[in-house]
Enzyme design. Structure first.
Site, PDB file in Angstrom:
ATOM      1  N   ASP A 111      32.180  34.567  34.319  1.00  0.00           N
ATOM      2  CA  ASP A 111      32.653  35.956  34.404  1.00  0.00           C
ATOM      3  C   ASP A 111      34.112  36.018  34.821  1.00  0.00           C
ATOM      4  O   ASP A 111      34.948  36.650  34.204  1.00  0.00           O
ATOM      5  CB  ASP A 111      31.781  36.694  35.445  1.00  0.00           C
ATOM      6  CG  ASP A 111      32.195  38.137  35.655  1.00  0.00           C
ATOM      7  OD1 ASP A 111      32.793  38.428  36.701  1.00  0.00           O
ATOM      8  OD2 ASP A 111      31.964  38.953  34.743  1.00  0.00           O
ATOM      9  N   ALA A 113      36.476  33.678  34.812  1.00  0.00           N
ATOM     10  CA  ALA A 113      37.389  33.009  33.882  1.00  0.00           C
ATOM     11  C   ALA A 113      37.716  33.942  32.723  1.00  0.00           C
ATOM     12  O   ALA A 113      38.888  34.122  32.360  1.00  0.00           O
ATOM     13  CB  ALA A 113      36.760  31.710  33.386  1.00  0.00           C
ATOM     14  N   TYR A 275      42.953  39.463  46.207  1.00  0.00           N
ATOM     15  CA  TYR A 275      43.426  40.730  46.787  1.00  0.00           C
ATOM     16  C   TYR A 275      44.823  40.595  47.360  1.00  0.00           C
ATOM     17  O   TYR A 275      45.585  41.558  47.433  1.00  0.00           O
ATOM     18  CB  TYR A 275      42.412  41.260  47.814  1.00  0.00           C
ATOM     19  CG  TYR A 275      41.485  42.266  47.165  1.00  0.00           C
ATOM     20  CD1 TYR A 275      40.673  41.886  46.103  1.00  0.00           C
ATOM     21  CD2 TYR A 275      41.478  43.597  47.541  1.00  0.00           C
ATOM     22  CE1 TYR A 275      39.865  42.804  45.455  1.00  0.00           C
ATOM     23  CE2 TYR A 275      40.678  44.526  46.910  1.00  0.00           C
ATOM     24  CZ  TYR A 275      39.872  44.124  45.864  1.00  0.00           C
ATOM     25  OH  TYR A 275      39.100  45.049  45.217  1.00  0.00           O
ATOM     26  N   GLY A 277      47.181  39.276  45.975  1.00  0.00           N
ATOM     27  CA  GLY A 277      48.146  39.421  44.878  1.00  0.00           C
ATOM     28  C   GLY A 277      48.240  40.844  44.359  1.00  0.00           C
ATOM     29  O   GLY A 277      48.980  41.114  43.422  1.00  0.00           O
ATOM     30  N   HIS A 336      38.342  39.413  51.148  1.00  0.00           N
ATOM     31  CA  HIS A 336      39.288  40.452  50.725  1.00  0.00           C
ATOM     32  C   HIS A 336      39.593  41.455  51.841  1.00  0.00           C
ATOM     33  O   HIS A 336      40.765  41.677  52.179  1.00  0.00           O
ATOM     34  CB  HIS A 336      38.746  41.229  49.516  1.00  0.00           C
ATOM     35  CG  HIS A 336      38.457  40.385  48.321  1.00  0.00           C
ATOM     36  ND1 HIS A 336      39.111  39.197  48.033  1.00  0.00           N
ATOM     37  CD2 HIS A 336      37.552  40.552  47.311  1.00  0.00           C
ATOM     38  CE1 HIS A 336      38.640  38.685  46.927  1.00  0.00           C
ATOM     39  NE2 HIS A 336      37.693  39.467  46.471  1.00  0.00           N
ATOM     40  N   ARG A 442      42.779  53.481  54.869  1.00  0.00           N
ATOM     41  CA  ARG A 442      43.022  54.819  55.411  1.00  0.00           C
ATOM     42  C   ARG A 442      43.364  54.667  56.892  1.00  0.00           C
ATOM     43  O   ARG A 442      42.592  54.094  57.662  1.00  0.00           O
ATOM     44  CB  ARG A 442      41.815  55.731  55.225  1.00  0.00           C
ATOM     45  CG  ARG A 442      41.404  55.884  53.780  1.00  0.00           C
ATOM     46  CD  ARG A 442      40.279  56.870  53.617  1.00  0.00           C
ATOM     47  NE  ARG A 442      40.782  58.234  53.565  1.00  0.00           N
ATOM     48  CZ  ARG A 442      40.929  58.937  52.441  1.00  0.00           C
ATOM     49  NH1 ARG A 442      40.614  58.397  51.275  1.00  0.00           N
ATOM     50  NH2 ARG A 442      41.388  60.154  52.459  1.00  0.00           N
ATOM     51  N   LYS A 481      49.190  62.439  54.637  1.00  0.00           N
ATOM     52  CA  LYS A 481      48.758  63.825  54.831  1.00  0.00           C
ATOM     53  C   LYS A 481      49.534  64.409  56.012  1.00  0.00           C
ATOM     54  O   LYS A 481      49.555  63.818  57.096  1.00  0.00           O
ATOM     55  CB  LYS A 481      47.259  63.886  55.127  1.00  0.00           C
ATOM     56  CG  LYS A 481      46.373  63.592  53.935  1.00  0.00           C
ATOM     57  CD  LYS A 481      44.922  63.737  54.343  1.00  0.00           C
ATOM     58  CE  LYS A 481      43.968  63.462  53.218  1.00  0.00           C
ATOM     59  NZ  LYS A 481      42.556  63.550  53.674  1.00  0.00           N
TER      60      LYS A 481
HETATM   61  N1  LIG Z   1      33.551  37.380  38.946  1.00  0.00           N
HETATM   62  C1  LIG Z   1      34.493  37.903  39.707  1.00  0.00           C
HETATM   63  O1  LIG Z   1      34.922  39.056  39.545  1.00  0.00           O
HETATM   64  C2  LIG Z   1      35.080  37.088  40.805  1.00  0.00           C
HETATM   65  C3  LIG Z   1      34.540  35.837  41.131  1.00  0.00           C
HETATM   66  N2  LIG Z   1      35.132  35.112  42.125  1.00  0.00           N
HETATM   67  C4  LIG Z   1      34.644  33.785  42.476  1.00  0.00           C
HETATM   68  O2  LIG Z   1      34.782  32.916  41.364  1.00  0.00           O
HETATM   69  C5  LIG Z   1      33.700  31.997  41.322  1.00  0.00           C
HETATM   70  C6  LIG Z   1      33.013  32.109  39.971  1.00  0.00           C
HETATM   71  O3  LIG Z   1      32.553  33.412  39.872  1.00  0.00           O
HETATM   72  P1  LIG Z   1      31.910  33.932  38.503  1.00  0.00           P
HETATM   73  O4  LIG Z   1      32.738  33.507  37.351  1.00  0.00           O
HETATM   74  O5  LIG Z   1      31.639  35.367  38.682  1.00  0.00           O
HETATM   75  O6  LIG Z   1      30.562  33.103  38.489  1.00  0.00           O
HETATM   76  P2  LIG Z   1      29.563  32.819  37.287  1.00  0.00           P
HETATM   77  O7  LIG Z   1      28.209  33.050  37.797  1.00  0.00           O
HETATM   78  O8  LIG Z   1      30.027  33.511  36.062  1.00  0.00           O
HETATM   79  O9  LIG Z   1      29.732  31.213  37.124  1.00  0.00           O
HETATM   80  C7  LIG Z   1      30.869  30.643  36.479  1.00  0.00           C
HETATM   81  C8  LIG Z   1      30.383  29.466  35.669  1.00  0.00           C
HETATM   82  O10 LIG Z   1      29.851  28.501  36.561  1.00  0.00           O
HETATM   83  C9  LIG Z   1      28.709  27.875  35.972  1.00  0.00           C
HETATM   84  N3  LIG Z   1      27.592  28.072  36.898  1.00  0.00           N
HETATM   85  C10 LIG Z   1      27.018  29.238  37.247  1.00  0.00           C
HETATM   86  N4  LIG Z   1      26.012  29.007  38.114  1.00  0.00           N
HETATM   87  C11 LIG Z   1      25.962  27.676  38.311  1.00  0.00           C
HETATM   88  C12 LIG Z   1      25.160  26.812  39.087  1.00  0.00           C
HETATM   89  N5  LIG Z   1      24.182  27.314  39.844  1.00  0.00           N
HETATM   90  N6  LIG Z   1      25.386  25.488  39.050  1.00  0.00           N
HETATM   91  C13 LIG Z   1      26.380  25.000  38.273  1.00  0.00           C
HETATM   92  N7  LIG Z   1      27.188  25.766  37.511  1.00  0.00           N
HETATM   93  C14 LIG Z   1      26.973  27.079  37.537  1.00  0.00           C
HETATM   94  C15 LIG Z   1      28.477  28.552  34.640  1.00  0.00           C
HETATM   95  O11 LIG Z   1      29.102  27.751  33.622  1.00  0.00           O
HETATM   96  P3  LIG Z   1      28.281  26.691  32.730  1.00  0.00           P
HETATM   97  O12 LIG Z   1      26.829  26.999  32.853  1.00  0.00           O
HETATM   98  O13 LIG Z   1      28.822  26.877  31.356  1.00  0.00           O
HETATM   99  O14 LIG Z   1      28.640  25.374  33.303  1.00  0.00           O
HETATM  100  C16 LIG Z   1      29.235  29.848  34.763  1.00  0.00           C
HETATM  101  O15 LIG Z   1      29.708  30.310  33.541  1.00  0.00           O
HETATM  102  C17 LIG Z   1      32.794  32.358  42.498  1.00  0.00           C
HETATM  103  O16 LIG Z   1      33.076  31.474  43.561  1.00  0.00           O
HETATM  104  C18 LIG Z   1      33.216  33.786  42.873  1.00  0.00           C
HETATM  105  O17 LIG Z   1      33.143  34.035  44.261  1.00  0.00           O
HETATM  106  C19 LIG Z   1      36.236  35.551  42.801  1.00  0.00           C
HETATM  107  C20 LIG Z   1      36.780  36.760  42.477  1.00  0.00           C
HETATM  108  C21 LIG Z   1      36.226  37.632  41.508  1.00  0.00           C
HETATM  109  O1  LIG Z   2      35.968  38.569  44.573  1.00  0.00           O
HETATM  110  C1  LIG Z   2      35.392  39.481  43.985  1.00  0.00           C
HETATM  111  O2  LIG Z   2      36.109  40.570  43.583  1.00  0.00           O
HETATM  112  C2  LIG Z   2      35.576  41.433  42.569  1.00  0.00           C
HETATM  113  C3  LIG Z   2      36.400  42.711  42.615  1.00  0.00           C
HETATM  114  O3  LIG Z   2      37.713  42.363  42.272  1.00  0.00           O
HETATM  115  P1  LIG Z   2      38.651  43.554  41.750  1.00  0.00           P
HETATM  116  O4  LIG Z   2      40.012  42.956  41.653  1.00  0.00           O
HETATM  117  O5  LIG Z   2      38.076  43.962  40.427  1.00  0.00           O
HETATM  118  O6  LIG Z   2      38.550  44.654  42.779  1.00  0.00           O
HETATM  119  C4  LIG Z   2      34.115  41.724  42.799  1.00  0.00           C
HETATM  120  O7  LIG Z   2      33.616  42.516  41.726  1.00  0.00           O
HETATM  121  C5  LIG Z   2      33.356  40.412  42.862  1.00  0.00           C
HETATM  122  O8  LIG Z   2      31.992  40.669  43.170  1.00  0.00           O
HETATM  123  C6  LIG Z   2      33.919  39.513  43.931  1.00  0.00           C
HETATM  124  O9  LIG Z   2      33.384  38.208  43.771  1.00  0.00           O
END
Ligand SMILES: NC(=O)C1=CN([C@@H]2O[C@H](COP(=O)(O)OP(=O)(O)OC[C@H]3O[C@@H](n4cnc5c(N)ncnc54)[C@H](OP(=O)(O)O)[C@@H]3O)[C@@H](O)[C@H]2O)C=CC1
Ligand SMILES: O=C1O[C@H](COP(=O)(O)O)[C@@H](O)[C@H](O)[C@H]1O
Length: 592
Positions: A111, A113, A275, A277, A336, A442, A481
């Site tokens: 998600d 990436a 956050y 950034g 954050h 706030r 305000k």
């Molecule tokens: N999504 C967001 O908005 C944000 C996420 N983050 C952080 O980024 C990191 C990734 O988040 P996000 O992309 O949402 O996570 P996902 O659940 O989308 O996982 C990313 C990838 O990791 C692999 N994966 C998922 N679960 C497992 C598992 N149990 N064991 C091994 N590989 C796994 C999968 O790739 P595959 O199966 O192809 O190997 C998946 O596509 C987290 O640490 C999250 O806190 C930070 C900020 C925002």
């Molecule tokens: O780190 C994370 O942040 C997002 C929210 O980021 P934003 O820049 O869209 O406010 C959050 O949705 C996610 O759960 C969390 O892992």
């Protein structure tokens, strides 16, 4: 001295200039400005023990004395980060000839990436902020080839910057530099295969490599270790971007730091909290320390409470595999929102250098009292059926265990135990599937002593007191305000706003936080990244209450999808004589 060029969106100064090569970046001759100016001489990094000085050979380019003392290894030893005299740890040689940049996104199918990292890399490319020679590799377990990978990321690339220019052509060029390598995070041979492909792409150029761990924390170590041990560049720098929440509690975070420290030096580790950034968060220090009027008010003497609010109007949507193990406190509040508290409450730093700012943030984190269970409210969203739509509850998410009590909402009261903030409640709340999407700070000020105009306002403190609102997103803005007279012959007072809406004031696209932070990783600028002692202090604040919540199997208060969240949050506010500003309505038109 050459004036620094101004980039698109008005980016000027060191960050933009360095990205264009006008400022030395360790000898990458090809980073010299493509337009006039520097004679193409790069810069080199002179290592004379400590501090490390970057000296630009080229008279035109700015020389930048970078006083970077090596932090100790990321071994997670408490307090192990202070810049104490220690034997200089030799850093991998940085490029001294033409170089290339390889970015490896580990977890490329996920998600984050797709939603953030690849769009940010494209935006940097589109803006000309990446060097000519770059390649991007996605790495994950999912079965894809290069073309399928390009198709998957193309869906999330946007030409939001200025669609007028030939964005489609640039997108094709960018995608032609994107490749995919399937592999396991724990398999060394898969990373060796990745290394072989990278080396072919990099050719004879000196290669700098960035590894972005966009994977759940539980697979960080195997991925980071294999990347460091079997896929590092032998010629340029290697930097590893580690996503929050950096572990699950103090112990696992310490283990994570220890394990990472076996493969990477502390200054190769970039703990990202995106956050930091965001424009309005980076603006916090500018607001406080470049204006005279705010600093004198920035204390318990004038401020009665500070509220930091994060809300999303959508649920976890298939991210239960990660989210359910962490919950909203680990996912958003411990990182954050806590980083915002640290930046908001810190003392003025000695300089704007990364370490001076981070030193002051750590002091705040260490002054905060650990969160008490009685100062926490938990919630979990449930299904809501409207005429037009059925909104699924958290437990309806197929990736969430059916009996999960993981909170999707939390409100927390915190206190900074120091002279500036003693007794001021910092109220933090974060939730998914609420009625609005937004993030804001706030600041509610105390009432005016003497109440000269009491008769005009009555007893409601919120109606008459000043409030500073910093809207982080959406529609970035700051407004204050104030009370002012309504024009006319009588004396009528109304609550109005001194308002700075960023989109109206600055007619340019605001860069996404990930664009800024990825560029800082490439430039080696750690100012907006989390230091290991900050991380240690952040976990020490939340670990006890997180363990207590799990020990008690605390049941979250249920709230309907799209509502204002659990009622308990109001009672927590009332306990400290606080009304949540995002939910209260000012009767005479001041708006929330
Ligand atoms: N999504 C967001 O908005 C944000 C996420 N983050 C952080 O980024 C990191 C990734 O988040 P996000 O992309 O949402 O996570 P996902 O659940 O989308 O996982 C990313 C990838 O990791 C692999 N994966 C998922 N679960 C497992 C598992 N149990 N064991 C091994 N590989 C796994 C999968 O790739 P595959 O199966 O192809 O190997 C998946 O596509 C987290 O640490 C999250 O806190 C930070 C900020 C925002
Ligand atoms: O780190 C994370 O942040 C997002 C929210 O980021 P934003 O820049 O869209 O406010 C959050 O949705 C996610 O759960 C969390 O892992």
């Amino acid at each position: 001295m050459q004036a620094l060029p101004t980039g698109p969106r008005g980016w000027t100064g060191i960050r933009w200039a360095r990205a264009r090569g006008a400022v030395g970046h360790c000898g990458n001759a090809d980073w010299a400005p493509r337009h006039g100016g520097a004679n193409g001489q790069g810069c080199h990094s002179k290592r004379e023990g400590r501090p490390r000085i970057r000296v630009c050979a080229d008279a035109d380019a700015r020389s930048e004395a970078v006083n970077v003392g090596p932090e100790k290894r990321a071994n997670g030893t408490p307090g192990s980060v202070a810049f104490e005299p220690d034997p200089y740890i030799p850093h991998p040689e940085e490029c001294s000839a033409e170089s290339t940049l390889s970015v490896v996104v580990i977890g490329a199918s996920g998600d984050l990436a797709r939603k953030k990292i690849f769009p940010a890399l494209f935006a940097l490319f589109y803006e000309g902020m990446l060097i000519e020679n770059f390649q991007i590799f996605g790495y994950a377990r999912s079965n894809m080839d290069d073309e399928a990978f390009r198709d998957s990321i193309a869906e999330t690339l946007t030409c939001r910057i200025d669609a007028g220019e030939d964005c489609g052509k640039k997108m094709d060029i960018f995608l032609s530099r994107c490749f995919y390598q399937q592999g396991q995070y724990s398999e060394a041979k898969d990373f060796q295969r990745l290394d072989a492909r990278l080396s072919v792409m990099e050719g004879a150029l000196c290669s700098n490599r960035m590894f972005y761990l966009s994977i759940p924390p539980k697979v960080f170590i195997s991925a980071a270790g294999n990347a460091a041990d079997y896929c590092s560049s032998r010629t340029g720098w290697n930097r590893c971007v580690v996503e929050k929440p950096f572990g699950h509690d103090s112990a696992s975070s310490h283990e994570l730091s220890e394990a990472l420290g076996k493969h990477l030096l502390e200054d190769q580790i970039y703990r990202i909290d995106h956050y930091l950034g965001k424009e309005l968060i980076e603006n916090l220090t500018v607001l406080r320390f470049s204006n005279l009027i705010f600093e004198p008010l920035w204390s318990r003497q004038y401020i009665r409470n500070v509220q930091i609010i994060f809300s999303e109007d959508y649920g976890t949507e298939g991210r239960g595999g990660y989210f359910d193990e962490y919950g909203i406190i680990r996912d958003v509040i411990q990182n954050h929102l806590l980083q915002i508290v640290a930046l908001f409450a810190m003392e003025p730093p000695v300089t704007l250098a990364a370490e001076d700012i981070r030193n002051e943030k750590v002091k705040v984190l260490r002054s905060l009292k650990p969160v008490k269970i009685e100062d926490v409210v938990l919630g979990q969203y449930t299904k809501r059926v409207s005429k037009a739509h059925t909104y699924p509850g958290y437990l309806d998410d197929p990736t969430v265990p059916k009996n999960s009590i993981t909170p999707t909402f939390a409100a927390v009261a915190m206190f900074v135990d120091n002279a500036r903030w003693d007794g001021v409640p910092f109220l933090l709340k974060a939730g998914k599937a609420l009625s609005t999407r937004g993030a804001e700070i706030r600041v509610q000020f105390r009432h005016v002593p003497g109440h000269l105009y009491r008769a005009k306002f009555g007893a409601d403190p919120d109606a008459s007191t000043n409030e500073l609102v910093i809207r982080i997103q959406p529609d970035e803005a700051m407004y204050l305000k104030i009370n002012s007279k309504v024009p006319g012959l009588g004396l009528r007072i109304e609550n109005s706003r001194l308002d700075l809406p960023f989109h109206a004031k600055f007619d340019r696209e605001l860069p996404d936080a990930y664009e800024r932070l990825l560029l800082d990783v490439i430039n080696g600028d750690k100012r907006l990244f989390i230091r290991s002692d900050e991380l240690e202090a952040a976990w020490s604040l939340f670990t006890p209450v997180l363990h207590k919540i799990e020990e008690l199997h605390a049941q979250p208060e249920l709230y309907p999808y799209g509502s204002r969240g659990p009622v308990g949050a109001h009672y927590l506010g009332a306990k400290y004589n606080v009304r949540w500003g995002d939910l209260s309505y000012t009767p005479n038109g001041g708006g929330s």
